[in-house]
Write an enzyme that holds these catalytic residues in place. Structure first.
Site, PDB file in Angstrom:
ATOM      1  N   LYS A  13      32.053 -28.746  67.112  1.00  0.00           N
ATOM      2  CA  LYS A  13      32.495 -29.105  65.761  1.00  0.00           C
ATOM      3  C   LYS A  13      32.238 -30.585  65.499  1.00  0.00           C
ATOM      4  CE  LYS A  13      36.395 -31.836  65.900  1.00  0.00           C
ATOM      5  NZ  LYS A  13      36.069 -32.542  67.102  1.00  0.00           N
ATOM      6  N   SER A 135      26.577 -25.407  78.475  1.00  0.00           N
ATOM      7  CA  SER A 135      26.765 -25.901  77.114  1.00  0.00           C
ATOM      8  C   SER A 135      25.652 -26.830  76.667  1.00  0.00           C
ATOM      9  CB  SER A 135      28.099 -26.640  77.005  1.00  0.00           C
ATOM     10  OG  SER A 135      28.367 -26.959  75.654  1.00  0.00           O
ATOM     11  N   GLY A 140      33.096 -35.138  76.190  1.00  0.00           N
ATOM     12  CA  GLY A 140      33.713 -36.428  75.883  1.00  0.00           C
ATOM     13  C   GLY A 140      33.135 -37.141  74.677  1.00  0.00           C
ATOM     14  N   ALA A 141      32.403 -36.433  73.809  1.00  0.00           N
ATOM     15  CA  ALA A 141      31.786 -37.070  72.639  1.00  0.00           C
ATOM     16  C   ALA A 141      32.510 -36.713  71.346  1.00  0.00           C
ATOM     17  CB  ALA A 141      30.309 -36.670  72.548  1.00  0.00           C
ATOM     18  N   GLY A 142      33.665 -36.017  71.456  1.00  0.00           N
ATOM     19  CA  GLY A 142      34.416 -35.642  70.262  1.00  0.00           C
ATOM     20  C   GLY A 142      33.792 -34.496  69.497  1.00  0.00           C
ATOM     21  N   GLY A 144      34.083 -31.178  70.387  1.00  0.00           N
ATOM     22  CA  GLY A 144      34.767 -29.900  70.607  1.00  0.00           C
ATOM     23  C   GLY A 144      34.236 -29.102  71.781  1.00  0.00           C
ATOM     24  N   SER A 145      33.700 -29.784  72.801  1.00  0.00           N
ATOM     25  CA  SER A 145      33.110 -29.042  73.931  1.00  0.00           C
ATOM     26  C   SER A 145      34.179 -28.266  74.708  1.00  0.00           C
ATOM     27  CB  SER A 145      32.348 -29.984  74.870  1.00  0.00           C
ATOM     28  OG  SER A 145      33.213 -30.958  75.418  1.00  0.00           O
ATOM     29  N   SER A 146      35.370 -28.853  74.886  1.00  0.00           N
ATOM     30  CA  SER A 146      36.404 -28.134  75.651  1.00  0.00           C
ATOM     31  C   SER A 146      36.911 -26.925  74.872  1.00  0.00           C
ATOM     32  CB  SER A 146      37.563 -29.068  76.013  1.00  0.00           C
ATOM     33  OG  SER A 146      38.273 -29.464  74.860  1.00  0.00           O
ATOM     34  N   GLU A 193      43.233 -24.905  75.446  1.00  0.00           N
ATOM     35  CA  GLU A 193      43.129 -26.298  74.994  1.00  0.00           C
ATOM     36  C   GLU A 193      44.384 -27.100  75.347  1.00  0.00           C
ATOM     37  OE1 GLU A 193      40.648 -28.189  72.073  1.00  0.00           O
ATOM     38  OE2 GLU A 193      40.270 -27.844  74.172  1.00  0.00           O
ATOM     39  N   ASP A 204      39.868 -27.706  66.653  1.00  0.00           N
ATOM     40  CA  ASP A 204      38.616 -27.466  67.391  1.00  0.00           C
ATOM     41  C   ASP A 204      38.466 -25.998  67.788  1.00  0.00           C
ATOM     42  OD1 ASP A 204      38.532 -30.188  67.141  1.00  0.00           O
ATOM     43  OD2 ASP A 204      38.014 -30.598  69.224  1.00  0.00           O
TER      44      ASP A 204
END
Length: 396
Positions: A13, A135, A140-142, A144-146, A193, A204
């Site tokens: 996202k 993925s 850690g880039a904001g 929404g990977s987690s 999450e 997210d």
């Protein structure tokens, strides 16, 4: 017994508008990014459950009787299970994860074990399967990977336990779940999450589940009914930042200069709402005239975010480089570095896009041409996946 080999994917996202203002009750628009996390599910060795996460170097396997025995220690925790220190402590001890460990591989393993055991406690044993997750999203880039990981896990685990259907018929390449099933996937992804982030907003995982675009205000999440798919460049400046520090800085500035800063927040709120109206109008009336309006929103909001103090020289450079190619950009997320998005109107020529990408990469940035407004969690037949994704999923 699970007998099919399938894949699940969920999008990342970006925040289109409303960064920082959303913390103060204003509207934010979050959109699904067509960089996706893929989970490959296949039958495993009898009595074993395996997970491979090559992106963070995890490859673990457990005996199912061992997991069944452990399950009793976290069963019955109800909705608060993910926040129960005793349950998570038991899982950490079982997996050999140190207390307080916050590395991606530790949190990803912990979330996998928690979701696996909590779902099986409610819906029946997870069968012997091999799960591999890969993925396209940087961690850690904001982006929404987690959450994309948690959504894929929730969908796969709920499906193999029989809590939701397997909607993919023989001969189909992709399928999606019913609205009721998506709601269940989203609720379990949110619990995953919570294990990873403690107190997430829920935005997210909702974007990862439903895709498209969502409006978020004061804790209320509303999916937009129909939105267009827009082409963008996503650029990671690779400049690290602390979201916590940036949010605190904005708050301090508002307290210091309320008469100046509150109108800026109101203006950001108005941009989010105006942008929502434009996006909802576009599918029924796909006029090229919408794009200059969206570009102006980008420009105005980027200036507002600089006024809030969350800009950065790297983001200024990104905007200057893309402006030299007649393209419009803004930061997305916390700011202070991190990522920016650049709108690519339909008449943008491939050479112009390529030239902009080359100039951004020459700055030391990482750049992807992708789309926003992408579909949410999706079930795939493995043979329908691209060669690139298949290659990545063959890493186990």
């Amino acid at each position: 017994m699970w007998a099919r080999e399938l894949a699940v994917s969920a999008p990342g996202k970006v925040i289109l508008h409303g960064e920082h203002a959303v913390v103060l009750g204003k509207v934010a628009l979050a959109v699904a990014l067509d960089l996706r996390t893929f989970l490959r599910l296949r039958p495993g060795a009898e009595g074993r459950l395996s997970v491979s996460l090559p992106g963070v170097g995890v490859r673990r396997s457990w005996d199912t009787p061992e997991l069944r025995a452990l399950r009793g220690r976290i069963a019955g925790k109800g909705r608060e299970g993910s926040r129960c220190p005793g349950a998570l402590d038991a899982l950490r001890e079982f997996a050999g994860i140190a207390a307080g460990a916050s590395a991606p591989e530790s949190l990803a393993t912990l979330a996998f074990l928690y979701m696996c055991l909590a779902i099986s406690a409610k819906y029946g044993d997870v069968p012997s399967v091999d799960i591999l997750v890969w993925s396209e999203l940087p961690t850690g880039a904001g982006l929404g990977s987690s959450a994309a990981y948690a959504v894929c896990l929730a969908a796969a685990l709920l499906m193999v336990c029989g809590a939701i259907s397997c909607p993919l018929q023989e001969g189909e390449s992709t399928a999606r779940w019913t609205e009721e099933e998506l709601t269940l996937i989203n609720s379990w992804a949110f619990r995953g999450e919570q294990v990873i982030h403690g107190n997430p907003s829920g935005v997210d995982n909702a974007v990862g589940t439903w895709g498209g675009a969502l409006r978020y205000q004061a804790g209320k999440i509303t999916p937009l009914k129909r939105v267009p798919t827009l082409r963008i460049l996503l650029t990671n400046t690779k400049v690290p930042r602390s979201t916590k520090v940036l949010v605190a800085g904005v708050k301090e500035k508002i307290l210091k200069f309320p008469a100046i800063m509150n109108p800026v927040l109101d203006s950001i709120d108005a941009i989010s709402q105006e942008c929502q109206s434009v996006l909802e109008a576009m599918p029924a009336n796909p006029s090229p005239e919408h794009y200059p309006v969206l570009e102006e929103f980008f420009d105005i909001n980027q200036h507002h975010l600089n006024v809030l103090g969350v800009g950065h020289p790297s983001l200024d450079r990104l905007c200057q480089v893309t402006a030299s190619h007649s393209l419009h950009s803004k930061l997305t997320g916390a700011g202070g570095g991190g990522c920016g998005i650049t709108l690519l109107p339909p008449d943008t020529s491939p050479p112009a896009v390529e030239a902009a990408k080359q100039d951004l990469c020459a700055c030391g940035f990482e750049c992807w041409e992708t789309k926003i407004g992408a579909p949410g969690v999706t079930l795939h037949s493995c043979c329908s996946l691209s060669a690139r994704v298949l290659h990545a999923l063959a890493q186990s």
